[in-house]
Design a protein around this motif. Structure first.
Motif, mmCIF file in Angstrom:
data_model
loop_
_atom_site.group_PDB
_atom_site.id
_atom_site.type_symbol
_atom_site.label_atom_id
_atom_site.label_comp_id
_atom_site.label_asym_id
_atom_site.label_seq_id
_atom_site.Cartn_x
_atom_site.Cartn_y
_atom_site.Cartn_z
ATOM 1 N N PHE A 1 0.755 -1.146 -0.015
ATOM 2 C CA PHE A 1 0.184 0.222 0.107
ATOM 3 C C PHE A 1 0.799 1.315 0.124
ATOM 4 N N LYS A 2 1.712 1.331 1.002
ATOM 5 C CA LYS A 2 2.708 2.598 1.099
ATOM 6 C C LYS A 2 3.591 2.541 -0.356
ATOM 7 N N PHE A 3 4.178 1.524 -0.629
ATOM 8 C CA PHE A 3 4.972 1.876 -1.818
ATOM 9 C C PHE A 3 4.211 1.955 -3.261
ATOM 10 N N GLY A 4 2.860 1.462 -3.002
ATOM 11 C CA GLY A 4 2.302 1.744 -4.335
ATOM 12 C C GLY A 4 1.897 3.362 -4.499
ATOM 13 N N LYS A 5 1.486 3.868 -3.327
ATOM 14 C CA LYS A 5 1.122 5.152 -3.225
ATOM 15 C C LYS A 5 2.241 5.906 -3.595
ATOM 16 N N VAL A 6 3.580 5.737 -3.031
ATOM 17 C CA VAL A 6 4.799 6.438 -3.582
ATOM 18 C C VAL A 6 5.004 6.537 -5.100
ATOM 19 N N SER A 7 4.576 5.100 -5.520
ATOM 20 C CA SER A 7 4.788 4.923 -7.024
ATOM 21 C C SER A 7 3.973 5.591 -7.832
ATOM 22 N N ARG A 8 2.652 5.797 -7.349
ATOM 23 C CA ARG A 8 1.792 6.514 -8.173
ATOM 24 C C ARG A 8 2.195 8.072 -8.220
ATOM 25 N N LEU A 9 2.923 8.454 -7.145
ATOM 26 C CA LEU A 9 3.311 9.902 -7.046
ATOM 27 C C LEU A 9 4.281 10.400 -8.339
ATOM 28 N N ILE A 10 5.172 9.158 -8.542
ATOM 29 C CA ILE A 10 6.237 9.526 -9.540
ATOM 30 C C ILE A 10 5.754 8.835 -10.969
ATOM 31 N N GLY A 11 4.730 8.333 -11.134
ATOM 32 C CA GLY A 11 4.272 7.784 -12.362
ATOM 33 C C GLY A 11 3.991 6.430 -12.706
ATOM 34 N N GLY A 12 4.123 5.766 -11.434
ATOM 35 C CA GLY A 12 4.191 4.240 -11.506
ATOM 36 C C GLY A 12 2.534 3.984 -11.158
ATOM 37 N N LEU A 13 2.261 2.760 -11.102
ATOM 38 C CA LEU A 13 1.163 2.099 -10.992
ATOM 39 C C LEU A 13 1.093 1.153 -9.607
ATOM 40 N N THR A 14 1.804 0.188 -9.407
ATOM 41 C CA THR A 14 2.029 -0.790 -8.461
ATOM 42 C C THR A 14 3.206 -0.503 -7.595
ATOM 43 N N ALA A 15 3.401 -1.179 -6.349
ATOM 44 C CA ALA A 15 4.480 -1.289 -5.615
ATOM 45 C C ALA A 15 5.794 -1.681 -6.184
ATOM 46 N N GLU A 16 5.707 -2.487 -7.208
ATOM 47 C CA GLU A 16 6.754 -3.006 -7.827
ATOM 48 C C GLU A 16 7.171 -2.130 -8.732
ATOM 49 N N ASP A 17 6.461 -0.847 -9.247
ATOM 50 C CA ASP A 17 6.903 0.069 -10.037
ATOM 51 C C ASP A 17 7.675 0.948 -9.301
ATOM 52 N N CYS A 18 7.757 1.330 -8.085
ATOM 53 C CA CYS A 18 8.148 2.201 -7.312
ATOM 54 C C CYS A 18 9.712 2.251 -7.582
ATOM 55 N N GLY A 19 10.438 1.161 -7.654
ATOM 56 C CA GLY A 19 11.864 1.337 -7.653
ATOM 57 C C GLY A 19 12.458 1.888 -9.200
ATOM 58 N N PRO A 20 11.737 1.088 -10.075
ATOM 59 C CA PRO A 20 12.173 1.596 -11.295
ATOM 60 C C PRO A 20 11.893 2.945 -11.715
ATOM 61 N N ARG A 21 10.709 3.424 -11.296
ATOM 62 C CA ARG A 21 10.272 4.689 -11.394
ATOM 63 C C ARG A 21 11.319 5.583 -10.666
ATOM 64 N N LEU A 22 11.706 5.296 -9.481
ATOM 65 C CA LEU A 22 12.500 6.180 -8.772
ATOM 66 C C LEU A 22 13.996 6.328 -9.552
ATOM 67 N N ARG A 23 14.461 5.161 -10.084
ATOM 68 C CA ARG A 23 15.709 5.052 -10.873
ATOM 69 C C ARG A 23 15.664 6.026 -12.058
ATOM 70 N N SER A 24 14.351 6.019 -12.687
ATOM 71 C CA SER A 24 14.012 6.849 -13.971
ATOM 72 C C SER A 24 13.942 8.417 -13.472
ATOM 73 N N LEU A 25 13.486 8.773 -12.242
ATOM 74 C CA LEU A 25 13.501 9.978 -11.871
ATOM 75 C C LEU A 25 14.949 10.440 -11.510
ATOM 76 N N LEU A 26 15.527 9.856 -10.854
ATOM 77 C CA LEU A 26 17.052 10.159 -10.618
ATOM 78 C C LEU A 26 17.797 10.236 -11.847
ATOM 79 N N LYS A 27 17.823 9.610 -12.895
ATOM 80 C CA LYS A 27 18.381 9.734 -14.097
ATOM 81 C C LYS A 27 18.039 11.066 -14.927
ATOM 82 N N ARG A 28 16.729 11.373 -14.532
ATOM 83 C CA ARG A 28 16.285 12.730 -15.237
ATOM 84 C C ARG A 28 16.939 13.817 -14.538
ATOM 85 N N LEU A 29 17.149 13.614 -13.328
ATOM 86 C CA LEU A 29 17.599 14.686 -12.339
ATOM 87 C C LEU A 29 19.202 14.527 -12.346
#
Length: 316
Positions: free
Chosen positions: A220-248
């Motif tokens: 639930f918690k990681f899914g919520k964070v994931s959706r804030l950065i463009g993902g859907l599920t908890a499993e998306d959180c790590g890859p989306r965070l990597r993508s965000l860090l790369k863009r920055l």
């Protein structure tokens, strides 16, 4: 005021607190009626040696005469105001603090308009601080973490500060308040003392792998964070965070920070010693042994997702 001035008893005070206040701390069964120097006194005048000192606040002792007089004098002139007018005590205190402790500046001022410091100015400050035994503190809360081209804005100036303050963009514009941060901080602690790796930059290298390793235990918690950065599920959180860090331009790895394969056993061993509390509070409690920590550090070395060995250890 003392208890005798109120006409109440100690029990009356406790009842009022229990009725009208929302408590955040468990109280001692003790009424602080008055204090002086290193002692606090209850309503009966019994002295108690004050080891707390207001939790390291009353460094000059309770009711120090000079402090009391300064407060009384100022309260008769001006007790409180807002941030816009000049005030005399504020200016005098700032002068004493800055000349006796250090100099703190923003490499890029942001509140009064965007005003980047010149290289001559910051390098001149560094020289001045070195010559006068003064600390140079750089505020990177708004200018750091990729917002000015380099990972930290002072890196554009070839200046090495003594202290750097960081926040805000550290989380890509949001507060990453997840269990993964608990594990990441625990794993970053030993990194921050190894080969001059920068505390905070280590977190950028470690956080994605920690999120990927722990997201399954709090979907639930990681899914919520994931959706804030463009993902859907908890499993998306790590890859989306990597993508965000790369863009920055913040996609650093432990290898980028000077960590080598030969360092991993020492890191994992030290992490268990200095960060036992962080590891114990990690969901799943899968990161309490040498092998699982080594596998996670190994994944962080190159920035890859957990390797097969780490996956096997985590699912065992």
């Amino acid at each position: 005021m003392g208890l005798a001035d109120t006409g109440l008893t100690f029990q009356d005070i406790k009842d009022k607190v229990n009725t009208y206040m929302i408590e955040t701390y468990e109280r001692f069964d003790f009424l602080a009626d008055h204090a002086k120097g290193v002692y606090m006194y209850d309503e009966n005048g019994t002295p108690y040696l004050d080891f707390y000192a207001g939790i390291a606040v009353n460094a000059a002792g309770n009711c120090n005469e000079r402090v009391v007089k300064a407060v009384q004098d100022q309260a008769s002139d001006l007790m409180q105001t807002f941030n816009y007018p000049y005030t005399i005590p504020q200016a005098l205190l700032a002068d004493k603090i800055c000349t006796s402790i250090g100099i703190m500046v923003e490499p890029v001022q942001g509140e009064g308009g965007v005003h980047p410091a010149t290289k001559e100015f910051l390098q001149g400050l560094r020289t001045f601080c070195d010559e006068n035994d003064i600390l140079l503190l750089l505020d990177e809360v708004q200018a750091g973490w990729g917002r000015c081209g380099a990972l930290m804005s002072h890196m554009n100036y070839d200046v090495k500060p003594d202290i750097v303050s960081m926040a805000k963009a550290l989380g890509g514009g949001m507060v990453i308040n997840t269990a993964g941060v608990t594990l990441a901080h625990g794993m970053e602690h030993p990194v921050s003392g190894l080969k001059d790796a920068v505390h905070g930059v280590g977190l950028a290298a470690i956080e994605p792998a920690c999120v990927e390793a722990t997201c399954r235990y709090n979907r639930f918690k990681f899914g919520k964070v994931s959706r804030l950065i463009g993902g859907l599920t908890a499993e998306d959180c790590g890859p989306r965070l990597r993508s965000l860090l790369k863009r920055l331009d913040m996609d650093v790895t432990l290898a980028d920070l000077g960590i080598e394969e030969s360092d991993i056993p020492w890191l994992a061993e030290n992490c268990q010693k200095v960060s036992a509390g962080n590891l114990a509070n990690t969901p799943g409690k899968m990161f309490c042994d040498q092998a699982s920590l080594e596998g996670l550090y190994r994944a962080m070395l190159t920035g890859a997702q957990e390797d097969d060995q780490a996956n096997e250890q985590l699912s065992a």
